[in-house]
Design an enzyme around this catalytic site. Structure first.
Site, PDB file in Angstrom:
ATOM      1  N   CYS A 101       0.860  -1.181   0.000  1.00 51.26           N
ATOM      2  CA  CYS A 101       0.000   0.000   0.000  1.00 51.26           C
ATOM      3  C   CYS A 101       0.899   1.235   0.000  1.00 51.26           C
ATOM      4  CB  CYS A 101      -0.890   0.006   1.239  1.00 51.26           C
ATOM      5  SG  CYS A 101      -1.938   1.451   1.306  1.00 51.26           S
ATOM      6  N   LEU A 102       1.087   1.799  -1.182  1.00 53.58           N
ATOM      7  CA  LEU A 102       1.988   2.944  -1.308  1.00 53.58           C
ATOM      8  C   LEU A 102       1.367   3.887  -2.343  1.00 53.58           C
ATOM      9  CD1 LEU A 102       4.765   4.033  -0.400  1.00 53.58           C
ATOM     10  CD2 LEU A 102       5.781   2.802  -2.316  1.00 53.58           C
TER      11      LEU A 102
END
Lengths: 165, 730
Positions: A101-102
């Protein structure tokens, strides 16, 4: 090792109809590697990279070698590279399947970013987990409630999955 | 000169005539003389006007303001006496200040100005287009300027700071900045000229003249230097030289506006009786215009003597043309007499000083005619020609990592290849480098090539740039099915379209925006379309085996970058193999056409054709008028039967029109599209129509008949499906 890989890559893949952008980025990754990060293109597919990120110092992941895979889609750099952890990791922003999750891999992607910058961001994510924007809910929950235990878990996972293999 | 205000001069010509009549009857009177002088000036009759004004000075004190028409006429005549001006573009300076760019900002038209020279409401000095809102500093241009001309860039900064101080009235401080600028870039006439201006303001005319002289020596073909010289000389009372300098300025710049006021003042001083007595220092210019440098002053004198001898007639004619307006009618003998009388009256005591002014004028005209005018900016800056300049990748586009091709600069000051930026804007309206929203920029569609960067590319990396141009074309057409024998096409995966039938499309997906743009920019103007059949779990899309080429008729580009296409179906194709290019699909295809109708089959086919067509028409008549309107708006009216339909590659177009509107599923449509037998296609249509009819009957029989739903259409489809599978199997 880097030079060998570059030569191999030159011989085998430069002929492929690769965009100049990918050729340039690969050359630079080989010639001036980012400290603590190695990214080598696959022999058969120049858009697929075998990545190893070393766990940052002073983080629960220190001492670990984390394998990732990185793939440049057909419309790269208009679309972000697809990156996934192969090595299991205990991290609030990385799930069981290794998905990350970036923001820069999603809506904050810009074509001016590169493989290099993406990998640096991932390395930074290991140094600074963000449990407020979780992907692995159980990990994030623990990280918020009992950070000490979460860090112990992360160290344990690092020892178990990211060392000596 | 004849072009100069032809229209107004007609009016003033009449006025001038009236004045002449009046003067003929009465004694010279101050008011009348002044009016006469104005009229003569406005008619462009400079010399006569000078005489008349001189007389005015004798009759009374003439206000400065009254000489402005004379100044204008004089400047116009000087300007038109000069040869054509050629504007040379071989420099990389700001079009406004003509010096090294300081804080460069690129306007919407693609020309780059210093930030302080940028006037949003004014037109571009190069192309005339309105400059528009000021953007951020052009990062690439700034980097190049500082790298290529570091001293000049520093000097330019000092000069701009000086200019700012002058505006604020702090002339002494400004002078310090100009001193620094001159020190840093001693070869630039611009800094000297600005310093001359500051010195003039500080009432130091001699120092001002020294700088102006120096500026003119450095660059005799730069008008502003002559202007500064003229102003300084005028202050020093050297009117004759000042006059000559101002005229030279106008000849070079072609713009009399800035000089007019100064010349008015100068003429006033020259014509005023008290000053006309003053001994005028003989002129010797500190510069050389034209190619001859040695012994110019000597030659100059000879020239003056020789010129009338060499071409007396020509010279005379020229002078005549300069001093008489062609709008007036001089043919009448009566008027000639009037004029001569008038002149006798006015200039009975024609003073030698008047003659002096005429002599100056003679010399100015001669000098002006000799000038070879090749207007160049104040500073001549060219990028280094070293090959090393290109090696550093400073001209590489950050997006494609190749030498910039058609460089465009965003309002936020970042430069990309035109195509690269287009592609980015397909995906997001943010600038890739600074994330500034480019939505307004995109909506205004004001993209223009950044002139500075393009010209620099052509000089510094000529080979790479030329190669990019060639490759670009090749890349554009690659995979679009343009080449002879090349059967690779771009495929829009969406729906089934049919030959000869319109197919409107809304293009919003980034990859298809790119595809459509490439189709249009390459001039190919067509692409394939095929129905999307399903999407498996992995997200890989499958599309129909058969599709149709679509020819783009019209494209409406919306502000957000989406577009609405009007297309018409063309050839049919069968997909042999697929690939992907920058996100959209490409396919190897073979094109289809109906098999030839054998002579013995023709009568049977004709019969079938007529039968199915009448069935089709019958069914169409049962469609509700509101639906008919709707359908006709999209697909047009049912086409008439072509005379040669059995020989057409796709048969009669009405069959496709009918297929487009009949409620058939995508699989079925694709199947029918793939048949190369007209007979089978007609039978499939017939079968569908029969089913439709049957269904309508049963529907009518049931009073509670449910409304037409997709489900009810599907019911029909199953039945037709059998037919088509028969069609395809055979």
């Amino acid at each position: 090792m880097c030079w060998d890989a570059l030569d191999l890559w030159r011989q085998g893949l430069i002929m492929a109809d690769l965009p100049r952008r990918i050729i340039k980025e690969t050359q630079r990754l080989m010639q001036e590697p980012v400290p603590g990060i190695s990214a080598v293109p696959d022999d058969a597919n120049a858009r697929y990279f075998h990545v190893i990120v070393t766990g940052p110092e002073d983080s629960p992941f220190e001492g670990g070698l984390f394998k990732l895979e990185l793939f440049l889609p057909e419309d790269y750099p208009m679309s972000a590279p697809k990156v996934r952890f192969i090595t299991k990791i205990y991290h609030p922003n990385i799930d069981r399947l290794g998905r990350i999750c970036l923001d820069i891999l999603k809506d904050k992607w810009s074509p001016a970013l590169q493989i290099r910058t993406v990998l640096l961001s991932i390395q930074a994510l290991l140094s600074a987990p963000n449990p407020d924007d979780p992907l692995a809910n159980d990990v994030a929950e623990l990280w918020k409630i009992n950070e000490g235990e979460a860090i112990r878990n992360a160290k344990e996972w690092t020892r178990r999955y990211a060392m000596d293999n | 000169m004849t072009e100069v205000g032809r229209e107004p001069s007609r009016k003033y010509g009449l006025a001038e005539e009236i004045y002449e009549r009046y003067l003929d009857q009465q004694n010279p009177n101050y008011e009348i003389c002044l009016g006469y002088g104005d009229s003569l000036s406005r008619c462009g009759r400079v010399r006569e006007a000078i005489d008349v004004y001189a007389q005015c000075f004798r009759l009374g004190s003439v206000p400065l303001e009254s000489l402005k028409h004379l100044a204008s006429a004089l400047l116009d005549s000087v300007r038109s006496a000069a040869g054509p001006r050629r504007r040379s573009e071989a420099s990389f300076v700001c079009p406004a200040c003509e010096g090294t760019l300081f804080q460069p900002v690129t306007a919407a038209c693609g020309h780059t100005y210093c930030r302080t020279c940028f006037e949003p409401n004014k037109g571009c000095k190069v192309c005339g287009q309105k400059l528009g809102a000021i953007g951020e500093t052009n990062v690439l241009v700034q980097r190049l300027v500082e790298k290529w001309w570091p001293r000049e860039a520093e000097a330019s900064r000092a000069r701009h700071e000086g200019d700012k101080l002058i505006k604020e009235g702090q002339v002494a401080q400004a002078l310090e900045h100009y001193d620094l600028a001159v020190q840093l870039a001693p070869d630039s006439p611009l800094h000297l000229s600005n310093r001359a201006h500051a010195l003039h303001l500080l009432n130091r005319p001699q120092a001002s003249l020294t700088d102006a002289d120096h500026a003119v020596r450095l660059r005799p073909d730069w008008g502003k230097g002559h202007y500064r010289r003229g102003v300084a000389l005028s202050c020093l009372g050297r009117y004759e030289e000042a006059f000559s300098a101002l005229c030279t300025c106008v000849t070079i710049d072609g713009n009399p506006q800035p000089v007019r006021q100064e010349l008015t003042r100068l003429l006033h001083r020259m014509l005023a009786p008290s000053l006309r007595r003053q001994n005028v220092i003989s002129s010797r210019a500190p510069y050389h215009l034209g190619q001859d440098i040695s012994a110019r002053s000597q030659r100059n004198k000879r020239h003056q003597m020789l010129l009338p001898l060499m071409s007396p007639i020509q010279n005379h004619q020229r002078e005549e043309a300069l001093n008489t307006s062609d709008c007036e009618d001089n043919s009448s003998g009566e008027e000639e007499i009037t004029q001569s009388i008038c002149r006798r009256l006015l200039f009975a005591s024609d003073s030698p000083d008047n003659g002096k002014l005429h002599a100056i004028l003679d010399r100015v005209y001669q000098e002006v005619r000799k000038l070879k005018i090749d207007t160049r900016p104040a500073e001549i800056l060219l990028p280094p020609l070293t090959a090393a300049g290109s090696g550093g990748g400073e001209f590489d586009c950050i997006l494609c990592c190749r030498v910039l091709w058609k460089p465009v600069t965003t309002p936020c000051g970042h430069t990309y290849c035109w195509m690269c930026l287009d592609r980015c804007l397909d995906y997001s309206s943010a600038c890739p480098l600074c994330i500034t929203s480019l939505a307004d920029y995109l909506a205004s569609s004001q993209k223009t090539v950044t002139d500075f960067v393009e010209r620099a590319l052509k000089i510094v990396t000529p080979c790479e740039y030329a190669a990019r141009a060639t490759n670009d074309r090749a890349e554009l057409v690659k995979g679009l099915g343009s080449g002879l024998g090349s059967e690779e096409i771009a495929v829009f995966i969406c729906t089934t379209a049919f030959p000869c039938v319109a197919c409107p499309l809304f293009v919003y997906e980034p990859r298809y925006r790119l595809m459509v743009r490439r189709c249009l920019e390459s001039g190919i103007g067509q692409f394939g379309i095929a129905a999307c059949l399903n999407r498996d779990e992995t997200g890989t899309k499958k599309y129909a085996e058969y599709g149709t080429m679509l020819e783009i008729r019209d494209r409406v580009l919306l502000k957000d970058g989406c577009s609405i296409l009007s297309t018409t179906g063309g050839r049919r194709f069968r997909v042999l193999g697929g690939d992907e290019k920058d996100g959209y699909d490409t396919a190897q295809v073979e094109f289809l056409r109906d098999s030839f109708v054998q002579p013995d089959q023709l009568s049977g086919l004709l019969e079938l054709h007529d039968k199915v067509r009448s069935k089709g028409r019958r069914w169409w008549s049962t469609v509700a008028p509101s639906q008919q309107d709707e359908i006709q708006r999209v697909f047009g009216r049912m086409p008439e039967t072509e005379d040669d339909w059995p020989r057409l590659p796709d048969g009669p177009s009405w069959t496709w029109w009918l297929l487009a509107i009949l409620p058939l599923g995508p699989q079925l449509q694709a199947g029918i599209l793939g048949t190369t037998s007209l007979e089978k296609r007609l039978r499939a249509i017939e079968k569908t129509l029969d089913h439709m009819e049957q269904w309508q009957l049963t529907d009518a029989a049931q009073p509670s008949g449910e409304a037409e739903t997709p489900a009810s259409i599907c019911r029909d489809e199953d039945a037709v499906m059998d037919e088509v599978s028969v069609v395809q199997d055979s």
